[in-house]
Design an enzyme around this catalytic site. Structure first.
Site, PDB file in Angstrom:
ATOM      1  CG  ASP A 244      96.836 -51.854  58.821  1.00 23.03           C
ATOM      2  OD1 ASP A 244      96.948 -52.833  59.575  1.00 23.03           O
ATOM      3  OD2 ASP A 244      95.738 -51.315  58.562  1.00 23.03           O
TER       4      ASP A 244
ATOM      5  CE  LYS B 239      87.540 -63.507  62.692  1.00 22.98           C
ATOM      6  NZ  LYS B 239      88.688 -62.902  61.941  1.00 22.98           N
TER       7      LYS B 239
ATOM      8  CG  ASP C 174      92.313 -56.792  58.682  1.00 24.15           C
ATOM      9  OD1 ASP C 174      91.843 -57.350  57.685  1.00 24.15           O
ATOM     10  OD2 ASP C 174      92.858 -57.411  59.615  1.00 24.15           O
TER      11      ASP C 174
ATOM     12  CD  GLU D 138      88.975 -54.871  60.774  1.00 21.12           C
ATOM     13  OE1 GLU D 138      88.203 -55.795  61.071  1.00 21.12           O
ATOM     14  OE2 GLU D 138      90.114 -54.779  61.262  1.00 21.12           O
TER      15      GLU D 138
ATOM     16  N   PRO E 151      96.953 -67.008  59.030  1.00 20.25           N
ATOM     17  CG  PRO E 151      95.698 -68.769  59.912  1.00 20.25           C
ATOM     18  CD  PRO E 151      96.696 -67.738  60.268  1.00 20.25           C
TER      19      PRO E 151
ATOM     20  CG  ASP F 174      92.841 -48.824  58.675  1.00 23.93           C
ATOM     21  OD1 ASP F 174      93.773 -49.431  59.226  1.00 23.93           O
ATOM     22  OD2 ASP F 174      91.648 -49.073  58.891  1.00 23.93           O
TER      23      ASP F 174
HETATM   24  C1  XBP Z   1      92.903 -55.255  62.247  1.00 24.11           C
HETATM   25  C2  XBP Z   1      92.400 -55.982  63.379  1.00 24.11           C
HETATM   26  C3  XBP Z   1      92.177 -57.421  63.356  1.00 24.11           C
HETATM   27  C4  XBP Z   1      91.070 -57.942  62.458  1.00 24.11           C
HETATM   28  C5  XBP Z   1      90.788 -59.408  62.689  1.00 24.11           C
HETATM   29  O1  XBP Z   1      94.209 -55.567  61.945  1.00 24.11           O
HETATM   30  O2  XBP Z   1      92.187 -55.364  64.419  1.00 24.11           O
HETATM   31  O3  XBP Z   1      91.831 -57.732  64.660  1.00 24.11           O
HETATM   32  O4  XBP Z   1      89.861 -57.266  62.742  1.00 24.11           O
HETATM   33  O5  XBP Z   1      91.837 -60.076  63.208  1.00 24.11           O
HETATM   34  P1  XBP Z   1      95.180 -54.555  61.098  1.00 24.11           P
HETATM   35  P2  XBP Z   1      91.845 -61.678  63.392  1.00 24.11           P
HETATM   36  O6  XBP Z   1      94.469 -53.260  60.869  1.00 24.11           O
HETATM   37  O7  XBP Z   1      96.382 -54.415  61.997  1.00 24.11           O
HETATM   38  O8  XBP Z   1      95.483 -55.275  59.821  1.00 24.11           O
HETATM   39  O9  XBP Z   1      92.436 -62.234  62.128  1.00 24.11           O
HETATM   40  O10 XBP Z   1      92.717 -61.857  64.597  1.00 24.11           O
HETATM   41  O11 XBP Z   1      90.463 -62.163  63.625  1.00 24.11           O
HETATM   42 MG    MG Z   2      94.035 -51.464  59.921  1.00 22.59          MG
END
Ligand code: XBP
Ligand code: MG
Length: 259
Positions: A10, A86, A12, A19, A128, A181
Site C-alpha cells: 500500500d 491539491k 499512503d 496522509e 501522478p 496500514d
Molecule cells: C489512501 C487514500 C487516498 C489518499 C489521497 O490511499 O485514501 O485517498 O488520501 O488520494 P492508500 P488522492 O492508503 O490506498 O495508498 O491521490 O486520490 O487524492
Molecule cells: Mg494506506
C-alpha cells in the site's frame, strides 16, 4: 506450501506518512488558494480518512460538512479542479522532502530486490501522486506493477486494485504478501485473498485488523525494533524477507492472531 513471490505495498500511510503530513496539508493549501475558509485539522482529517480517494473524500466532506455550498461551476468541475490543485501541492511537498519514508520500507524493498522477490504497489491514490512519491522516495523502476487511483473503478475497501495488481503480476494471491496500514486497506487485501501484514500509524491504531498475519507499529530496523501488537514474529525484531516468507507460509487458521 506457498513460497513468497511478491510484496505488494500500500502507499499512503504504509510507505510514508503521506496522509497527515502530505495530502491533508495539500488539501488545506488548495482551500486557502481558492479563498475557502476551510481547514482540515489532524483530527478532522482522521474522520474523513474513512473515505478512500481524494475526490471521493471531497464529495463526502461537501455533502456532510458543507451542505449549503453550491459552486457556480457545478460540483463535479469544482471537485476535479480543487483535487487537481491539491495534487499539485502534494507533489510539491514530496519534491521538497517534507514527507519521509516510514522505517524499514527502503531496507525491505532493497532486500526483496536482491532476493528476486517481485514488487508492486496497490493504492487508491491518484496515479501522478503515486508516481511522484515513488520518484522522490524510492524508484518507480523497482516496481513491476504500479496499481493506482482510477485504474480500478471501486476503491478500497473493495478488492479491485489488488485484483488488478495480481492480474498484472500473473500471480496467485497465496504467494504474495500485502503490506497495509488501515482497515479499508486490509479489507481490500483480504477480499483479494492476500496474506497481509499491517503497520499501524497514528490514524489507524484503533482500527480492526482481524485477519492480519501480523500487526506491528512499523516494519522496524535492525537498530529500531518493531513493536508487535498481534501475531507471532518468533525472534525477529524487524520485517525482512525471511519473516515475510513465514507470514505467507503460516496457515490461515494459525495466521489470524487478531481473531
Ligand atoms: C489512501 C487514500 C487516498 C489518499 C489521497 O490511499 O485514501 O485517498 O488520501 O488520494 P492508500 P488522492 O492508503 O490506498 O495508498 O491521490 O486520490 O487524492
Ligand atoms: Mg494506506
Amino acid at each position: 506450501m506457498p513460497s513468497l513471490q511478491a510484496l505488494i505495498f500500500d502507499v499512503d500511510g504504509t510507505i510514508a506518512e503521506s496522509e497527515r503530513d502530505g495530502h491533508r496539508v495539500a488539501f488545506n493549501r488548495a482551500f486557502a488558494e481558492a479563498d475557502l475558509d476551510w481547514h482540515w485539522s489532524v483530527e478532522t482529517y482522521g474522520r474523513l480518512l474513512t473515505v478512500s480517494g481524494g475526490k471521493e473524500r471531497l464529495y463526502y466532506y461537501l455533502e456532510n460538512d458543507r451542505p449549503d455550498f453550491h459552486p457556480r461551476e457545478g460540483l463535479d468541475r469544482f471537485v476535479v479542479r480543487l483535487h487537481d490543485r491539491k495534487n499539485h501541492h502534494y507533489q510539491e511537498l514530496l519534491r521538497q522532502g517534507e514527507i519521509p519514508l516510514r522505517p524499514g520500507v527502503k531496507r525491505l524493498i532493497q532486500e526483496a530486490r536482491t532476493q528476486g522477490v517481485r514488487l508492486a504497489v496497490s493504492t487508491t491514490s491518484a496515479i501522478p501522486n503515486t508516481q511522484t512519491l515513488l520518484e522522490t522516495l524510492l524508484d518507480p523502476d523497482w516496481f513491476e506493477v504500479i496499481a493506482a487511483g482510477d485504474m480500478a473503478s471501486d476503491k478500497k475497501p473493495a478488492p479491485d486494485i489488488y485484483l488488478y495488481a495480481l492480474e498484472q503480476l500473473q500471480l496467485a494471491p497465496e504467494v504474495c504478501l500485502a503490506i497495509e496500514d488501515s482497515q479499508n486497506g486490509i479489507e481490500a487485501a483480504l477480499a483479494a485473498n492476500l496474506p497481509t501484514i499491517v503497520t499501524i500509524n497514528g490514524y489507524t491504531r484503533d482500527e480492526d485488523f482481524t485477519g492480519a498475519r501480523l500487526v506491528l507499529d512499523s516494519l522496524g530496523e535492525p537498530d529500531a525494533p518493531f513493536q508487535v501488537l498481534a501475531g507471532d514474529v518468533g525472534d525477529a525484531t524487524y520485517v525482512d524477507c525471511d519473516l515475510a516468507r513465514r507470514c505467507v507460509q503460516s496457515r490461515d487458521d494459525e495466521g489470524d492472531p487478531t481473531r
